[in-house]
Scaffold this active site. Sequence first.
Site, PDB file in Angstrom:
ATOM      1  N   HIS A  72       0.875  -1.177   0.000  1.00  0.00           N
ATOM      2  CA  HIS A  72       0.000   0.000   0.000  1.00  0.00           C
ATOM      3  C   HIS A  72       0.907   1.220   0.000  1.00  0.00           C
ATOM      4  CE1 HIS A  72      -2.559  -2.889   2.236  1.00  0.00           C
ATOM      5  NE2 HIS A  72      -3.543  -2.280   1.659  1.00  0.00           N
ATOM      6  N   ASP A  84       2.194   1.736   3.425  1.00  0.00           N
ATOM      7  CA  ASP A  84       3.116   0.748   4.011  1.00  0.00           C
ATOM      8  C   ASP A  84       4.548   1.261   3.878  1.00  0.00           C
ATOM      9  OD1 ASP A  84       0.899  -0.869   4.173  1.00  0.00           O
ATOM     10  OD2 ASP A  84       1.455  -2.146   2.475  1.00  0.00           O
ATOM     11  N   HIS A 103     -11.457 -14.167   2.403  1.00  0.00           N
ATOM     12  CA  HIS A 103     -12.672 -13.406   2.130  1.00  0.00           C
ATOM     13  C   HIS A 103     -13.763 -14.330   1.594  1.00  0.00           C
ATOM     14  CE1 HIS A 103     -10.008  -9.575   1.490  1.00  0.00           C
ATOM     15  NE2 HIS A 103      -9.900 -10.095   2.693  1.00  0.00           N
ATOM     16  N   ASP A 152      -7.203 -14.269   8.488  1.00  0.00           N
ATOM     17  CA  ASP A 152      -5.935 -14.129   7.754  1.00  0.00           C
ATOM     18  C   ASP A 152      -4.893 -15.147   8.214  1.00  0.00           C
ATOM     19  OD1 ASP A 152      -6.488 -12.192   5.867  1.00  0.00           O
ATOM     20  OD2 ASP A 152      -5.944 -10.525   7.164  1.00  0.00           O
TER      21      ASP A 152
HETATM   22  C1  GLT Z   1      -5.987  -5.508   4.132  1.00  0.00           C
HETATM   23  C2  GLT Z   1      -6.931  -6.582   3.667  1.00  0.00           C
HETATM   24  C3  GLT Z   1      -6.413  -7.333   2.516  1.00  0.00           C
HETATM   25  C4  GLT Z   1      -6.205  -6.507   1.295  1.00  0.00           C
HETATM   26  C5  GLT Z   1      -5.165  -5.489   1.452  1.00  0.00           C
HETATM   27  C6  GLT Z   1      -5.159  -4.624   0.229  1.00  0.00           C
HETATM   28  S1  GLT Z   1      -5.197  -4.655   2.916  1.00  0.00           S
HETATM   29  O1  GLT Z   1      -4.975  -6.068   4.925  1.00  0.00           O
HETATM   30  O2  GLT Z   1      -7.219  -7.461   4.758  1.00  0.00           O
HETATM   31  O3  GLT Z   1      -7.206  -8.442   2.193  1.00  0.00           O
HETATM   32  O4  GLT Z   1      -5.710  -7.366   0.287  1.00  0.00           O
HETATM   33  O5  GLT Z   1      -5.635  -3.357   0.429  1.00  0.00           O
HETATM   34 MN    MN Z   2      -6.064  -9.499   0.471  1.00  0.00          MN
END
Ligand code: GLT
Ligand code: MN
Length: 388
Positions: free
Chosen positions: A57, A60, A223, A260
Amino acid sequence: MPSHDYAPTRDDRFAFGVWCLQNRGRDPFGDVTRREFPALECIKGLAQRNCYGFEFHDNDIIPFGASATLRDQIVSDIKKLMADTGIKATMATTNTFYHPVFKDGAFTSSDPAVRLFATQKVMRCIDLAAEFGTEIFVFWGGREGVEVDASKDPISAAGWFRDSLNFLCEYVRSQGYKIKFSIEPKPNEPRGDLFLPTVGSVLAFIQTLAHPGMVGINPETAHIKMAGLNPYHEFAQALDAGKLLDVHLNGQKPLRFDQDLTFGSDDIKEAFYTVKLLLDHKYQGTIGFDAHPYRTESDPWDFVDRSMRTYLILREKARRFAECKEIQDILKELHGAHAELAGYAKSFSKEAAAKLKSMDLNPEALVSRKLPYERLDQLVTEILLGVI
Ligand code: GLT
Ligand code: MN
């Protein structure tokens, strides 16, 4: 014994988000548990581990509101590191979610001034990407959503998002940059509901843009699983549409907060099918990992090493799948049924339709076909468990 030691090479095209390495373990319930790694240290560490690239980003690497002098100094330091090590900046994206100005959206804020501020920030980040030779530019709409549906009409919000992307596509074209946009879907978090929640929604949205050819998708395992969907199928849909420009591999237990986790750490079979898909369909992009180390870790490097190692082991397992005679015999049998009819529906004619209407396809006989899926799945399980 493995045929190699699973050591990554540049040809594997692995990449990590700088933000993954900079994650300090903070969550909504607890403070940081480790120090923040400066961007240069992150990029250097990735290069030393033979990563092909890094993803970033704007903020970052360059602090929000930094002076032009500081920005130029940082850019020149990173460019030097890239030249010295050969690592590439494979993906760039704009942070349009952290600063409070984006509290109710960036491109979907109901305030045109906020939308313009977001667009301005993205244009500056696109310039940065171009300076680093980055060709994939991601839009993750972290704040593009709502908690209160009364607050904005989703069709107006889609229109604002569309206008901004169209403007930014024109900007890339006017600058002559070799950059493609990639939209990253997510169903929720940090907003109650995010706009463009799945691969399918992004695909449909892209077709409404002025330059759909410039825009693709960057799906992320976590996601997809937050929406309770199947990552293998979602990645496949993007590939089938010719829109899989970039991937974010990680792990996630279904239907929970954004975890994550490291790729392959929660569901090895699912991770296997994802790797197999990319291999089978000759995916050309980079293999991007977007996870963060457990909050209990003191540095990010084990997470980096094991993400790549797991991917390479699974790639070897995919080859083993292709070489397993029993699996291939089952698949041949399954897909060899009524070969004379395959492709019939591909070319329509009135005669073909009339003939199909009167064809005797005998459903009772079709039911009797054997589908040895228990055996097939067991063979995959045994490959993954290292028995085959
Ligand atoms: C953030 C998010 C990610 C995205 C990133 C890109 S930032 O950490 O959880 O899934 O890919 O903006
Ligand atoms: Mn991502």
